[in-house]
Design a protein around this motif. Sequence first.
Motif, PDB file in Angstrom:
ATOM      1  N   ALA A 114      -2.771   0.606  -3.169  1.00 40.06           N
ATOM      2  CA  ALA A 114      -4.036   0.319  -2.493  1.00 40.06           C
ATOM      3  C   ALA A 114      -5.051  -0.242  -3.484  1.00 40.06           C
ATOM      4  O   ALA A 114      -5.839  -1.131  -3.147  1.00 40.06           O
TER       5      ALA A 114
ATOM      6  N   SER B 135       0.814  -1.217   0.000  1.00 41.52           N
ATOM      7  CA  SER B 135       0.000   0.000   0.000  1.00 41.52           C
ATOM      8  C   SER B 135       0.845   1.263   0.000  1.00 41.52           C
ATOM      9  O   SER B 135       0.318   2.353  -0.173  1.00 41.52           O
TER      10      SER B 135
ATOM     11  N   THR C 233      -4.232  -3.850  -4.115  1.00 42.10           N
ATOM     12  CA  THR C 233      -4.682  -4.630  -2.961  1.00 42.10           C
ATOM     13  C   THR C 233      -6.187  -4.873  -3.029  1.00 42.10           C
ATOM     14  O   THR C 233      -6.657  -5.992  -2.812  1.00 42.10           O
TER      15      THR C 233
END
Length: 142
Positions: free
Chosen positions: A87, A53, A90
């Motif tokens: 992010a 992230s 993810t």
Amino acid sequence: MFKEFKAFIARGNVLDLAIAVIIGGAFGKIVTSLTDDVIMPVIGKIFGGLDFSSYFVVLGKVPPALAGSSDYAALKKAGVPLLGYGAFVTAAVNFLIVAFIIFLLVRAVNRLMPKAPETPAEPVEPADVTLLREIRDELKRR
């Protein structure tokens, strides 16, 4: 109105949906943990970093207190415009895991459910043939 609401809530579909939402929320937390705590660190290690992230691009001014910071959460909280592709990756991996698990569940349920035997539909007789049969039967009775 209260009786209608009570009947609506008592329906099986509404209760099933409520249970599905609760279980889905809990399942989402498990998948998020699996992604954040198990899968993404391994992927990050392969690509040279432990925290996936932390991959982002700063798109605006950074406050002097956070100059040189690589803390995505702190920069985002400070209102700095960021392009957080780490992010996003993810979240995409999270989605793929959930979609794959749901696919496996649906596939397993479909295999466990007995298939209803298909009964061939009786052919519908044309109206003129039906009429001719009725005329024939009537003539036989006379």
